[in-house]
Design a protein around this motif. Structure first.
Motif, PDB file in Angstrom:
ATOM      1  N   ASP A 145       0.945  -1.231   0.009  1.00 46.13           N
ATOM      2  CA  ASP A 145      -0.160   0.018   0.028  1.00 46.13           C
ATOM      3  C   ASP A 145       0.744   1.363   0.062  1.00 46.13           C
ATOM      4  O   ASP A 145       0.588   2.118  -0.882  1.00 46.13           O
ATOM      5  N   ALA A 146       1.923   1.230   0.859  1.00 50.17           N
ATOM      6  CA  ALA A 146       2.647   2.481   1.016  1.00 50.17           C
ATOM      7  C   ALA A 146       3.642   2.604  -0.151  1.00 50.17           C
ATOM      8  O   ALA A 146       3.908   3.826  -0.519  1.00 50.17           O
ATOM      9  N   PHE A 147       4.025   1.266  -0.943  1.00 46.60           N
ATOM     10  CA  PHE A 147       4.920   1.641  -2.068  1.00 46.60           C
ATOM     11  C   PHE A 147       4.102   2.185  -3.235  1.00 46.60           C
ATOM     12  O   PHE A 147       4.498   3.065  -3.710  1.00 46.60           O
ATOM     13  N   GLU A 148       2.796   1.734  -3.516  1.00 47.91           N
ATOM     14  CA  GLU A 148       1.771   2.069  -4.409  1.00 47.91           C
ATOM     15  C   GLU A 148       1.498   3.726  -4.098  1.00 47.91           C
ATOM     16  O   GLU A 148       1.524   4.557  -5.088  1.00 47.91           O
ATOM     17  N   GLU A 149       1.441   4.252  -2.921  1.00 47.78           N
ATOM     18  CA  GLU A 149       1.050   5.661  -2.521  1.00 47.78           C
ATOM     19  C   GLU A 149       2.298   6.325  -2.582  1.00 47.78           C
ATOM     20  O   GLU A 149       2.428   7.297  -3.794  1.00 47.78           O
ATOM     21  N   LEU A 150       3.423   6.162  -2.150  1.00 50.49           N
ATOM     22  CA  LEU A 150       4.857   6.860  -2.207  1.00 50.49           C
ATOM     23  C   LEU A 150       5.617   6.963  -3.557  1.00 50.49           C
ATOM     24  O   LEU A 150       6.263   8.033  -3.822  1.00 50.49           O
ATOM     25  N   VAL A 151       5.292   5.742  -4.188  1.00 55.67           N
ATOM     26  CA  VAL A 151       6.246   5.646  -5.481  1.00 55.67           C
ATOM     27  C   VAL A 151       5.376   5.671  -6.436  1.00 55.67           C
ATOM     28  O   VAL A 151       5.329   6.654  -7.482  1.00 55.67           O
ATOM     29  N   MET A 152       4.214   4.782  -6.866  1.00 58.64           N
ATOM     30  CA  MET A 152       3.412   4.711  -8.086  1.00 58.64           C
ATOM     31  C   MET A 152       2.647   6.021  -8.032  1.00 58.64           C
ATOM     32  O   MET A 152       2.495   6.725  -9.159  1.00 58.64           O
ATOM     33  N   GLU A 153       1.843   6.411  -7.007  1.00 61.22           N
ATOM     34  CA  GLU A 153       0.825   7.572  -7.223  1.00 61.22           C
ATOM     35  C   GLU A 153       1.618   8.701  -7.451  1.00 61.22           C
ATOM     36  O   GLU A 153       1.286   9.650  -8.162  1.00 61.22           O
ATOM     37  N   ALA A 154       2.827   9.011  -6.572  1.00 64.11           N
ATOM     38  CA  ALA A 154       3.567  10.233  -6.601  1.00 64.11           C
ATOM     39  C   ALA A 154       3.925  10.409  -8.084  1.00 64.11           C
ATOM     40  O   ALA A 154       4.181  11.628  -8.662  1.00 64.11           O
ATOM     41  N   VAL A 155       4.640   9.298  -8.874  1.00 64.32           N
ATOM     42  CA  VAL A 155       5.094   9.456 -10.203  1.00 64.32           C
ATOM     43  C   VAL A 155       4.054   9.768 -11.321  1.00 64.32           C
ATOM     44  O   VAL A 155       4.068  10.681 -11.895  1.00 64.32           O
ATOM     45  N   SER A 156       3.058   8.914 -11.155  1.00 58.67           N
ATOM     46  CA  SER A 156       1.801   8.885 -12.339  1.00 58.67           C
ATOM     47  C   SER A 156       1.206   9.955 -12.206  1.00 58.67           C
ATOM     48  O   SER A 156       0.416  10.702 -13.219  1.00 58.67           O
ATOM     49  N   GLU A 157       0.764  10.564 -10.906  1.00 60.12           N
ATOM     50  CA  GLU A 157       0.002  11.935 -10.895  1.00 60.12           C
ATOM     51  C   GLU A 157       0.677  13.120 -11.474  1.00 60.12           C
ATOM     52  O   GLU A 157       0.164  13.971 -12.045  1.00 60.12           O
ATOM     53  N   GLU A 158       1.930  12.996 -11.833  1.00 59.77           N
ATOM     54  CA  GLU A 158       2.722  14.027 -12.351  1.00 59.77           C
ATOM     55  C   GLU A 158       2.872  13.884 -13.981  1.00 59.77           C
ATOM     56  O   GLU A 158       3.319  14.644 -14.728  1.00 59.77           O
ATOM     57  N   MET A 159       2.337  12.734 -14.502  1.00 58.11           N
ATOM     58  CA  MET A 159       2.393  12.345 -15.784  1.00 58.11           C
ATOM     59  C   MET A 159       1.078  12.529 -16.789  1.00 58.11           C
ATOM     60  O   MET A 159       0.056  12.123 -16.245  1.00 58.11           O
TER      61      MET A 159
END
Length: 337
Positions: free
Chosen positions: A178-192
């Motif tokens: 959950d934390a990996f998805e939020e801190l890595v995946m969401e953080a990156v994809s929201e900027e794309m």
């Protein structure tokens, strides 16, 4: 059967159906594999220094622990669940639906999520975007989303190792996931732009990402055997295995206690446990265990748990959480929104 005996049996059956916890001296704890080493230390200390039996603790993952915890009140349901992320609103609401209406929340410290590998390899340094491109099910190529085509790290960026992408990671029930998805995946994809400003968290299932189960120790063991692979796990497991495992830097920042505590390390999260107050009368040692966990000798900078990888909270924040737990403060859904 005489009338008095019959009445007693019926009353006992009603209490069981109503979910009243049966009296016992042994605490039942479930939850996060990341919190497990810390909670296990406290359970052993509790068993050794009190007149109560050592609590039973099971590593089920944060999500799995929440499901068990929220199943209801009474025999067969846990007293405490550990979590490597905060309880979700949906979990709180499910607890309430099942009669778990008095919960105390405890924040015990912080932890970093490590991208680890065997010490046999050269040191690695990734950006969050590079990690995302290795793990996401669909990634942008020439401005369009396509199924992830990358099978080698150097295909993502020529500066990365010429190694096959092989990542042992936690399952969807894990708080680390959950934390990996939020801190890595969401953080990156929201900027794309290609993701429309929405967080994208779907992990690829075509082979490079390997679901390694809830036990972070197993991921560490696999990295010792599969020296070309990387693994995703909690910082405390790096601390315990520095002779065989090293953590990759992220954005040039190494996964070290000070960097995690200060927020300089970008993949850090908080650690928690949740107490089912409705079990207090039937499980007398529960609060004694909880209070021991929150003591300075456990969760401070010089505490026992810091020695095995817990990143302590600032002193003032520790004091606030200790007071909340000591007062058995009942959490509300508002704190989760």
């Amino acid at each position: 059967m005489n009338r008095i005996l019959k009445t007693t049996v019926i009353a006992a059956a009603v209490m069981s159906v109503a979910g009243v916890a049966q009296a016992r001296d042994q605490i039942n704890i479930v939850g996060s594999s990341t919190v497990y080493p810390f909670a296990s230390f406290v359970t052993e200390e509790f068993g050794a220094t009190t007149n109560y039996p050592t609590p039973v603790i099971e590593s089920t993952g944060s999500g799995g622990g929440m499901r068990l915890f929220c199943n209801g009140v009474g025999d067969g349901t846990p007293d405490i669940t550990n979590a490597s992320r905060r309880m979700k609103v949906s979990e709180f609401e499910r607890c309430e639906e099942n009669g778990v209406t008095d919960i105390t929340e405890a924040k015990i410290g912080s932890d970093g999520i490590v991208i680890g590998q065997s010490t046999e390899n050269d040191e690695a340094d990734f950006t969050l975007e590079q990690i995302f491109m290795a793990v996401a099910a669909q990634v942008p190529v020439d401005g369009e989303l396509v199924d992830n085509p990358y099978t080698n790290w150097s295909e993502i960026d020529s500066s990365l190792p010429d190694r096959e992408i092989s990542i042992y990671g936690p399952p969807s029930t894990s708080g680390t996931r959950d934390a990996f998805e939020e801190l890595v995946m969401e953080a990156v994809s929201e900027e794309m732009d290609v993701y429309g400003g929405e967080g994208y968290t779907t992990v690829r299932d075509d082979g490079p990402y390997i679901d390694a189960g809830e036990n972070d120790n197993l991921i560490v063991q696999r990295l010792s055997e599969d020296t070309e692979a990387f693994g995703i796990f909690g910082y405390s497991f790096l601390v315990e295995n520095t002779n065989t495992i090293q953590g990759a830097s992220i954005g040039g920042v190494e996964p070290e206690a000070e960097a995690i505590s200060s927020g300089d390390y970008p993949v850090a999260r908080s650690l928690w446990f949740y107490v089912k107050n409705q079990h207090a009368d039937a499980v007398p040692p529960m609060y004694e265990y909880v209070d021991m966990f929150m003591e300075e000798q456990m969760i401070s900078d010089s505490g026992y748990l810091a020695e095995i990888g817990l990143i302590p909270l600032p002193e003032a924040e520790r004091a606030e959480w200790r007071e909340s737990v000591a007062n058995r403060t009942a959490m509300t859904v508002d704190v989760l929104k």
